[in-house]
Design a protein around this motif. Structure first.
Motif, PDB file in Angstrom:
ATOM      1  N   LEU A  36      -4.198  -2.274   4.886  1.00 28.47           N
ATOM      2  CA  LEU A  36      -5.407  -1.965   4.129  1.00 28.47           C
ATOM      3  C   LEU A  36      -5.309  -0.578   3.497  1.00 28.47           C
ATOM      4  CD1 LEU A  36      -8.105  -3.332   6.626  1.00 28.47           C
ATOM      5  CD2 LEU A  36      -7.330  -4.406   4.503  1.00 28.47           C
ATOM      6  N   THR A  82     -14.392  -0.167  -0.196  1.00 31.18           N
ATOM      7  CA  THR A  82     -14.018  -1.551   0.111  1.00 31.18           C
ATOM      8  C   THR A  82     -13.015  -1.598   1.253  1.00 31.18           C
ATOM      9  OG1 THR A  82     -14.369  -2.202  -2.206  1.00 31.18           O
ATOM     10  CG2 THR A  82     -13.013  -3.662  -0.843  1.00 31.18           C
ATOM     11  N   THR A 138     -13.683  -3.140   5.096  1.00 31.17           N
ATOM     12  CA  THR A 138     -12.780  -4.212   5.547  1.00 31.17           C
ATOM     13  C   THR A 138     -12.117  -3.823   6.860  1.00 31.17           C
ATOM     14  OG1 THR A 138     -12.331  -4.758   3.218  1.00 31.17           O
ATOM     15  CG2 THR A 138     -10.853  -5.704   4.881  1.00 31.17           C
ATOM     16  N   SER A 174     -13.324  -4.387  -6.221  1.00 34.50           N
ATOM     17  CA  SER A 174     -13.107  -5.030  -4.927  1.00 34.50           C
ATOM     18  C   SER A 174     -12.233  -6.277  -5.086  1.00 34.50           C
ATOM     19  CB  SER A 174     -14.443  -5.415  -4.282  1.00 34.50           C
ATOM     20  OG  SER A 174     -15.187  -4.259  -3.955  1.00 34.50           O
ATOM     21  N   LYS A 175     -12.485  -7.054  -6.140  1.00 34.57           N
ATOM     22  CA  LYS A 175     -11.648  -8.222  -6.414  1.00 34.57           C
ATOM     23  C   LYS A 175     -10.203  -7.810  -6.666  1.00 34.57           C
ATOM     24  CE  LYS A 175     -15.171 -11.374  -8.297  1.00 34.57           C
ATOM     25  NZ  LYS A 175     -15.615 -12.092  -9.517  1.00 34.57           N
ATOM     26  N   TYR A 189      -8.721  -5.138  -5.587  1.00 36.60           N
ATOM     27  CA  TYR A 189      -8.157  -4.653  -4.309  1.00 36.60           C
ATOM     28  C   TYR A 189      -7.743  -5.815  -3.417  1.00 36.60           C
ATOM     29  CZ  TYR A 189      -8.037  -2.594   0.360  1.00 36.60           C
ATOM     30  OH  TYR A 189      -7.666  -2.235   1.637  1.00 36.60           O
ATOM     31  N   PHE A 190      -8.614  -6.788  -3.238  1.00 41.49           N
ATOM     32  CA  PHE A 190      -8.301  -7.917  -2.352  1.00 41.49           C
ATOM     33  C   PHE A 190      -7.182  -8.794  -2.923  1.00 41.49           C
ATOM     34  CE2 PHE A 190     -12.728  -7.275  -0.645  1.00 41.49           C
ATOM     35  CZ  PHE A 190     -12.311  -6.891   0.620  1.00 41.49           C
ATOM     36  N   THR A 241      -4.074  -6.669  -2.055  1.00 42.43           N
ATOM     37  CA  THR A 241      -3.922  -6.256  -0.660  1.00 42.43           C
ATOM     38  C   THR A 241      -3.846  -7.423   0.319  1.00 42.43           C
ATOM     39  OG1 THR A 241      -5.145  -4.227  -1.167  1.00 42.43           O
ATOM     40  CG2 THR A 241      -4.881  -4.777   1.153  1.00 42.43           C
ATOM     41  N   THR A 242      -4.536  -8.526   0.039  1.00 45.56           N
ATOM     42  CA  THR A 242      -4.570  -9.648   0.989  1.00 45.56           C
ATOM     43  C   THR A 242      -3.180 -10.149   1.375  1.00 45.56           C
ATOM     44  OG1 THR A 242      -6.764 -10.330   0.224  1.00 45.56           O
ATOM     45  CG2 THR A 242      -5.460 -11.974   1.403  1.00 45.56           C
TER      46      THR A 242
END
Length: 448
Positions: free
Chosen positions: A64, A90, A94, A234-235, A237-238, A241-242
């Motif tokens: 993260l 964010t 998380t 945020s979108k 980043y995810f 990063t996911t």
């Protein structure tokens, strides 16, 4: 020449602090193991089982943080701090959610959690005593690591070193008093070790929050910044990063499985691997620090938008990684004998540990090139997908199946199995070299 000199100066100012921080952090773990080992082997084994859970959690938290650094270092290159704050918010929420979920799971299922790694009931009992206290460190650890990641993205790293030094002395001091019951304190064993770690985590988190609120001048973060998040950022980043988060978690699981593989071989192999891996992790700090430094510098260069400088930095960094790897391999090779002489091991176990360290000396060279190239240059440049795919294929498609086959079907010697377990550190150099020099790995992650 002036630009190149400035680059090297900037690299080493960040690199040295990160390497020292990692070495000191590992020294805390080593001191814990030595103190608990002198107190009770059962206590040491219980804590070792719990630390497997902690290790997987640390990898997830680091993922993260690294995801935030990928974005924030590019925004830092553009000198745009407002998007950085939204991304950090964010990442923080998380991380806190992951920490809270883990806290809940080990609170409700403590025996089952420790029982994943051992069936020995006395060891499980000691592990449960430890986890009942150590679970409170999860939230503090997440806050600390994600705040440090945000500072690293703007090239502020010395505070991390100072916090590690403080944590080392606090943890070791409390451990010495409470594990053994010194100076009239109660003898608490594993509970004393947990209290020492908890105190260190709470203190370093509090000091860091004070530093960010009162002393830090580049980001000027405030508590209210963590309550404002941007849906689009945020979108972004995810999305990036996911996969990294998923693979880092699997990598932590992979490390635990490697312990399981060697743990089902001879007792000498377990002891020899414990000794060799502890020393190897210390030397590995040079590669970990290089990867973290490269990620920040490359991300910043991408954010500035000078692609010629990005490519030039990538070439300089690769040469430095090779030099770091050769020096690290030589260092590990020559310190292995004096370090092994400090251990009270049987001749057979000492000889096996020596062989393991010779193998790891060679592994160190390849690892010091591929890890910073993949996790530093390529991932720092925004192309996390390449690293994710390569890790999934190499670890779960090649290394673990091959190691299981050699250990349990062929019944190969522990030396051969150790070679198989570390083979990816060498063969991943080839795709890393091809991608960074001939591939299209630069991804602009920022928004206008």
């Amino acid at each position: 020449m002036e630009q190149r000199t400035g680059f090297y100066k900037n690299f080493f100012s960040i690199y040295i602090a990160l390497v020292l921080q990692n070495v000191i952090t590992l020294s805390v773990n080593l001191a814990d193991n030595m103190m608990l080992g002198a107190y009770s082997e059962t206590s040491l084994s219980g804590v070792a089982a719990v630390n497997q859970i902690q290790f997987v959690f640390q990898q997830m938290t680091m993922a993260l943080g690294e995801g935030a650094v990928m974005f924030c270092s590019q925004y830092w290159g553009k000198k745009q701090t407002e998007p950085m704050k939204r991304i950090m918010a964010t990442a923080m929420w998380t991380g806190l959610s992951v920490a809270a979920l883990l806290f809940l799971l080990v609170s409700v299922f403590p025996y089952q959690a420790v029982g994943l790694f051992t069936t020995d009931m006395p060891i499980i009992e000691e592990g449960v005593r430890y986890i009942r206290l150590i679970r409170f460190t999860y939230l503090f650890f997440a806050v600390t690591q994600l705040l440090l990641a945000s500072l690293r993205s703007v090239e502020v790293v010395r505070i991390a070193l100072y916090l590690s030094v403080m944590a080392f002395f606090v943890n070791c001091g409390i451990n010495y008093v409470l594990i053994y019951g010194r100076f009239g304190a109660p003898e608490l064993g594993v509970a004393g070790a947990a209290i020492g770690t908890l105190a260190a985590r709470v203190l370093e988190c509090a000091v860091l929050i004070y530093y960010v609120a009162r002393k830090e001048r580049r980001l000027r973060l405030k508590v209210r910044d963590y309550f404002y998040m941007d849906r689009q950022l945020s979108k972004d980043y995810f999305r990036v990063t996911t996969p990294v988060f998923f693979v880092q978690g699997l990598w932590g699981l992979n490390t635990a499985l490697q312990t399981v593989i060697l743990g089902h071989m001879t007792a000498a192999a377990i002891a020899a691997n414990s000794v060799a891996s502890t020393l190897f992790l210390m030397v590995k700090s040079t590669a970990v620090g290089a990867a973290a430094t490269a990620s920040v510098l490359i991300g910043k260069a991408v954010g500035i938008g000078d692609m010629g400088e990005v490519k030039a930095q990538a070439k300089r960094l690769q040469k430095m990684f090779l030099l770091i790897g050769i020096c690290s391999g030589i260092l590990l090779f020559f310190i292995r004998i004096p370090i092994l002489s400090l251990y009270d091991l049987s001749p057979g176990t000492k000889e096996m540990a020596d062989t393991f360290l010779i193998i790891l000396s060679v592994v160190c060279v390849g690892m010091s090139y591929q890890m910073p190239t993949n996790n530093g240059i390529i991932r720092g440049g925004g192309h996390a997908g390449f690293v994710v795919k390569m890790d999934l294929i190499s670890i779960w498609g090649i290394v673990l199946p091959l190691s299981f086959f050699m250990a349990f079907v062929v019944k190969a010697s522990p030396v051969v199995v150790v070679c198989c377990l570390n083979a990816d550190q060498l063969f991943k150099c080839v795709p890393a070299f091809l991608e960074v020099n001939y591939g299209n790995w630069v991804r602009k992650l920022t928004r206008e």
